[in-house]
Each structure stands twice: as C-alpha cells, then as structure tokens.
Scaffold this motif. Structure first.
Motif, mmCIF file in Angstrom:
data_model
loop_
_atom_site.group_PDB
_atom_site.id
_atom_site.type_symbol
_atom_site.label_atom_id
_atom_site.label_comp_id
_atom_site.label_asym_id
_atom_site.label_seq_id
_atom_site.Cartn_x
_atom_site.Cartn_y
_atom_site.Cartn_z
ATOM 1 N N LYS A 400 0.827 -1.204 0.000
ATOM 2 C CA LYS A 400 0.000 0.000 0.000
ATOM 3 C C LYS A 400 0.863 1.257 0.000
ATOM 4 C CE LYS A 400 -4.097 -2.004 2.179
ATOM 5 N NZ LYS A 400 -5.015 -1.964 3.339
ATOM 6 N N GLU A 401 1.974 1.226 0.749
ATOM 7 C CA GLU A 401 2.884 2.370 0.741
ATOM 8 C C GLU A 401 3.483 2.570 -0.648
ATOM 9 O OE1 GLU A 401 5.730 1.428 3.695
ATOM 10 O OE2 GLU A 401 4.499 2.165 5.364
ATOM 11 N N LEU A 402 3.872 1.477 -1.278
ATOM 12 C CA LEU A 402 4.458 1.563 -2.609
ATOM 13 C C LEU A 402 3.439 2.044 -3.629
ATOM 14 C CD1 LEU A 402 6.544 -1.727 -2.537
ATOM 15 C CD2 LEU A 402 7.450 0.600 -2.540
ATOM 16 N N ALA A 403 2.175 1.647 -3.444
ATOM 17 C CA ALA A 403 1.130 2.085 -4.363
ATOM 18 C C ALA A 403 0.979 3.598 -4.323
ATOM 19 C CB ALA A 403 -0.193 1.425 -4.002
ATOM 20 N N SER A 404 1.098 4.190 -3.148
ATOM 21 C CA SER A 404 0.963 5.639 -3.043
ATOM 22 C C SER A 404 2.132 6.366 -3.686
ATOM 23 C CB SER A 404 0.862 6.054 -1.569
ATOM 24 O OG SER A 404 2.082 5.802 -0.892
ATOM 25 N N ARG A 405 3.217 5.623 -3.986
ATOM 26 C CA ARG A 405 4.385 6.231 -4.629
ATOM 27 C C ARG A 405 4.522 5.760 -6.073
ATOM 28 N NH1 ARG A 405 7.580 4.762 0.107
ATOM 29 N NH2 ARG A 405 8.910 3.524 -1.279
ATOM 30 N N HIS A 406 3.402 5.403 -6.692
ATOM 31 C CA HIS A 406 3.334 5.130 -8.126
ATOM 32 C C HIS A 406 3.764 3.734 -8.560
ATOM 33 C CE1 HIS A 406 2.585 9.378 -9.094
ATOM 34 N NE2 HIS A 406 3.455 9.629 -8.140
ATOM 35 N N ASP A 407 4.485 2.966 -7.712
ATOM 36 C CA ASP A 407 5.017 1.698 -8.215
ATOM 37 C C ASP A 407 4.410 0.484 -7.517
ATOM 38 O OD1 ASP A 407 6.157 2.293 -5.809
ATOM 39 O OD2 ASP A 407 8.227 1.968 -6.432
ATOM 40 N N GLY A 408 3.240 0.677 -6.904
ATOM 41 C CA GLY A 408 2.624 -0.432 -6.189
ATOM 42 C C GLY A 408 2.056 -1.496 -7.099
ATOM 43 N N GLY A 409 1.710 -1.131 -8.333
ATOM 44 C CA GLY A 409 1.113 -2.097 -9.238
ATOM 45 C C GLY A 409 2.014 -3.268 -9.518
ATOM 46 N N SER A 410 3.308 -3.001 -9.712
ATOM 47 C CA SER A 410 4.241 -4.095 -10.008
ATOM 48 C C SER A 410 4.419 -4.996 -8.803
ATOM 49 C CB SER A 410 5.594 -3.517 -10.443
ATOM 50 O OG SER A 410 6.135 -2.692 -9.423
ATOM 51 N N TYR A 411 4.387 -4.422 -7.599
ATOM 52 C CA TYR A 411 4.519 -5.242 -6.403
ATOM 53 C C TYR A 411 3.256 -6.067 -6.170
ATOM 54 C CZ TYR A 411 8.914 -3.081 -5.108
ATOM 55 O OH TYR A 411 10.229 -2.683 -5.107
ATOM 56 N N ALA A 412 2.099 -5.495 -6.483
ATOM 57 C CA ALA A 412 0.858 -6.262 -6.371
ATOM 58 C C ALA A 412 0.891 -7.445 -7.329
ATOM 59 C CB ALA A 412 -0.344 -5.367 -6.672
ATOM 60 N N ALA A 413 1.398 -7.215 -8.535
ATOM 61 C CA ALA A 413 1.521 -8.302 -9.510
ATOM 62 C C ALA A 413 2.460 -9.380 -8.995
ATOM 63 C CB ALA A 413 2.011 -7.750 -10.849
ATOM 64 N N ALA A 414 3.551 -8.954 -8.337
ATOM 65 C CA ALA A 414 4.498 -9.927 -7.776
ATOM 66 C C ALA A 414 3.833 -10.759 -6.681
ATOM 67 C CB ALA A 414 5.722 -9.198 -7.222
ATOM 68 N N LEU A 415 3.009 -10.121 -5.846
ATOM 69 C CA LEU A 415 2.295 -10.857 -4.812
ATOM 70 C C LEU A 415 1.371 -11.898 -5.422
ATOM 71 C CD1 LEU A 415 1.265 -8.183 -2.143
ATOM 72 C CD2 LEU A 415 2.924 -10.033 -1.881
ATOM 73 N N ARG A 416 0.688 -11.508 -6.496
ATOM 74 C CA ARG A 416 -0.225 -12.454 -7.144
ATOM 75 C C ARG A 416 0.533 -13.663 -7.696
ATOM 76 N NH1 ARG A 416 -2.507 -7.522 -8.912
ATOM 77 N NH2 ARG A 416 -1.550 -7.689 -10.981
ATOM 78 N N GLU A 417 1.720 -13.420 -8.232
ATOM 79 C CA GLU A 417 2.520 -14.520 -8.770
ATOM 80 C C GLU A 417 3.070 -15.395 -7.647
ATOM 81 O OE1 GLU A 417 3.263 -15.592 -11.850
ATOM 82 O OE2 GLU A 417 1.827 -14.154 -12.681
ATOM 83 N N LEU A 418 3.611 -14.762 -6.605
ATOM 84 C CA LEU A 418 4.241 -15.510 -5.527
ATOM 85 C C LEU A 418 3.250 -16.399 -4.778
ATOM 86 C CD1 LEU A 418 6.605 -12.767 -4.054
ATOM 87 C CD2 LEU A 418 7.305 -14.856 -5.242
ATOM 88 N N PHE A 419 2.030 -15.894 -4.614
ATOM 89 C CA PHE A 419 1.043 -16.644 -3.844
ATOM 90 C C PHE A 419 0.005 -17.319 -4.727
ATOM 91 C CE2 PHE A 419 2.858 -13.746 -0.775
ATOM 92 C CZ PHE A 419 2.971 -14.532 0.361
#
Length: 448
Positions: A400-419
């Motif tokens: 959520k912190e990363l999303a507020s700084r513009h780059d959260g989408g890629s981390y959300a995608a990584a979470l979806r892949e990892l889990f």
C-alpha cells in the motif's frame, strides 16, 4: 484507470463553431449512449454547457477510445472531423483528472470562478447514473469533482476572482451607453442566468428594469424580485425600442431578436432618443441576437466571445492561484487513492487465501488430534492466526505504501505470482460507490 476526455470549449473554438456544436440535454444524453456503444469504451459521461461540449470515458485503449469518442462527437453534432479536429482538446489519465477538477472549480469557465458549472456537472452525473452509463471509475471520479468544486467555493475567494459575464456586460454598457443609473434595461428570459442578470442590474441601481419571457408567470416572478415590470415575449419588439441595454439569455433554438425586429426598434429609438446608442448583451448559446444586428447604426452587440475577451484580460490574482494549488493537491490525493484501491483487491485476496489455508490446516489438526482440550485448541488457533497475521502485515502495509508512490502495481503483480492468486478472484474484490453517496451528491448534499 484509463480515463479519456475529449471536447471543445470557448478556449479552443470560435463562437460560431460552439454554436453549431451545442447540444440540448436530450442530445447530450444520446451522445453518451453513442459513446458507450464504442468498442473500446466501458463508461461515459457528457458535459454540455453554453461554452463547452466534453465527453469523459473509461476506455480500454487510448487510440481506440479516441477514435470512438471522436466519431460519436461528429455524429451527434453533425460536424465533420475536419471541422472539429483543430479545435478539440484531448486529455488522458492524470491530465484528464486535472482538467475535470479545474472545470468543476470554474477555472476553465469563460467567467472564471462561476459556480453554475457545478450544477451542470451534477445534472450530467445524474443523467449518466440513471442511464447506467457510469460505473466503478466515473461515478467516484465525478463525485470527487463535485466535492472539489464545492470546496473551492467554500474555502477560497474564487467567487470574486473573475468578474461574471453579467458584470462584464454591465461594464461594457457603461462604456458604450452611459451610467447604469440612467439606463432602461430589458432582460429577455427568466432562467437562472437571466435572473442573475436582473438581480445584478438591480443591485447596480439601473434606471428601470423590464423582464420579457415566453411564460408570463416566470417573467412576473423575476420582475417582482427586482422591483421591475414584466411583459410577454410577443411584446418584445415594442420593448426593444425603449431599452438602452438589452440582456438576453433564453436557451432558445434560433434568434430571439432578428435583424428586422432590431432595425425597427432602432428606427423608433432614433425618433425617441436621437444619438443615444443601444447595447445588446447576448449571453445565449446558441445566440439569441442575430450577429447582423451589430451592423445597424447606433447599435452594439456584445456576445459571449466579446465578453470572454473582456474577462480574459482581467487580473485574477491570488484567489485563482489558491484554487489551482487546491486542484493540484486534490488530483494527487485522488490518484494516490486510485493506486491504493488498485492493489487492495490483491491484499484482500491474499488474506482470504491465508485464511483458507489456516482453516484447512486447523480442520486437519482437529481430525488427527480429537482429544485435545478445548482451551488448548482455542489458544492454538489464536496462535496460528497471530503468526499468519504477522507474516502478512509487512507485505500488506508495504504494497500500500508503494502504491501511493506510483510503483505499487508491479509489487501487487508480484504478490499475485508468488502466492498464485487467481486473477478473477482478485478482480471480483472491488468496491462500487454506494447508492447513498451517489444520491447525496446528485441532490447537492455532501458525502455521507
């Protein structure tokens, strides 16, 4: 968010083109429906005012959406793309949000700071909402635009920053005809703009005020509020000869004052008031006064284009700068919330997956160890839940912190892949604005 806005306004198009592109409320609703049938459009809203025609849409692709919106605009206005293309503006994503919020605050209006556009935007949202043209993107965006506009008028001096169109017309009248206290003023129309004109003239203590309208009851109501007299519209020709200043805003299709009627009035005035000029302030679009009237001897016409030039030369000052800063902050807050909301479904799905795993493992443990003490079982379950919660806390907060700084989408995608989260499951976890929030803003109330 793939928001696309396309339109033309007094800033980009000459008045005669705006006049030809003007849409009635029914035509604006039809345009929104045509846009929505586009292959690349999922939501749409049309804002049509006297000075602008704008289409807002949520699109799947920029170029495809632009083609869909451009084709729909041409069909609805009856104008060829070659006529429109040099006068259209296009805003996408962040810039579209900035433009919308600026429009809602009156920064983009001909009379900077006017609040009428807020009511027009609210009506456009009401129509789109009732037709089912807006949804998960445009509903909250338009609601936020209404909040931003209301905040601008409540917290800044934007209402006084730019002179109104009526005020600009009165200043021109003093230059052309003379002091307002000596003028006979005729107001044609009894809508909100005409009522504002009558009230402003009354406040400036004009010599006399007459209100003409097609509906006698409406004319009488406006006239009574300013201590004036009223006449029916069929009596307009006779009243024109008496009036030093004519202010017209009827919303009629076609000229209310044609050149022959104005010529006859001018000839009568030449006998009654020789060497006294006459000014028509035309606030209508389409225009109420035939442009040829300006060619009559002793007669002057100031339409929206002329008044817009007068207003654009005014010093707008700190009030406008304050609203611009407010818009910048609201745009950033909105975009941050959109980015955070975009990762929220992933976080919810991740926690749901963790809860499923915990429940399954506890059920398996219960089947294997049946004689466990209930108190121990409860403590064991709480311990497992705490462990999972602590493991998920850091990635949840971080994404959520990363999303507020513009780059959260890629981390959300990584979470979806990892889990190994199901994309359909993630997309199903999304929030739609509540009916109560929509209703509150459509009726002029605040958010609930």
């Amino acid at each position: 968010m793939s928001l696309l806005a396309i339109g033309l306004s007094h800033r980009t198009a000459p008045l005669d083109l705006l006049e030809r592109a003007a849409l009635s409320p029914d035509a604006a609703r039809d345009l929104a429906g045509v846009v929505l049938r586009g292959e690349h459009v999922s939501e749409s809203l049309v804002l049509a005012t006297c000075n602008r025609v704008e289409v807002y849409a949520e699109v799947t692709t920029f170029h495809g959406g632009l083609t869909d919106l451009g084709d729909a605009l041409c069909r609805s206005t009856g104008l060829a793309l070659d006529e429109l293309k040099d006068h259209l503006y296009v805003h996408y994503a962040d810039r579209a949000v900035t433009h919308l919020f600026s429009v809602a605050c009156g920064l983009d209006s001909m009379a900077v700071g006017e609040s009428q556009v807020l009511g027009q935007l609210r009506q456009a949202l009401r129509s789109a909402h009732e037709a089912g043209d807006t949804g998960r993107v445009l509903e909250p965006l338009m609601q936020q635009a209404l909040r931003v506009g209301k905040r601008a008028h409540a917290e800044t001096g934007i209402d006084r920053a730019g002179a109104s169109l009526v005020g600009a017309g009165l200043r021109r009248a003093e230059q052309v005809v003379g002091p307002l206290t000596e003028l006979d003023v005729l107001v044609v129309g009894a809508g909100s703009m005409s009522a504002l004109a009558a009230t402003t003239v009354y406040r400036e203590a004009a010599g006399s005020i007459t209100v003409a309208n097609r509906t006698p009851e409406h004319a009488e109501r406006v006239a009574a509020a300013v201590g004036g007299r009223w006449v029916a519209l069929p009596d307009l020709a006779a009243e024109l000869a008496r009036a030093d200043l004519v202010i017209s805003c009827t919303g009629a299709v076609g000229h209310v004052v044609d050149v022959d009627t104005a010529r006859a009035a001018a000839e009568q005035r030449a006998a009654l008031r020789p060497d006294r000029p006459q000014l028509y302030v035309d606030l209508g679009l389409p225009r109420d006064v035939d442009p040829l009237v300006a060619e009559l001897r002793g007669v002057h016409v100031a339409d929206l284009e002329v008044l817009g030039q007068d207003l654009s030369a005014a010093e707008l000052g700190e009030d406008v700068d304050q609203v611009r800063r407010l818009v910048d902050g609201e745009v950033e807050d909105y975009l941050t919330s959109v980015r955070v909301q975009a990762v929220a479904p992933t976080v919810v799905a991740l926690r749901a997956r963790a809860a499923e795993v915990v429940d399954a493992e506890l059920a398996r443990l219960g089947n294997r160890v049946r004689e466990i003490d209930p108190a121990v079982r409860d403590e064991l379950e709480q311990t497992v839940h705490r462990v999972v919660e602590k493991l998920l806390h850091a990635p949840t907060v971080r994404v959520k912190e990363l999303a507020s700084r513009h780059d959260g989408g890629s981390y959300a995608a990584a979470l979806r892949e990892l889990f190994d989260l199901d994309p359909e499951e993630v997309s199903a976890v999304s929030e739609v604005p509540s009916e109560s929030d929509v209703a509150a803003l459509l009726t002029g109330g605040g958010p609930r």
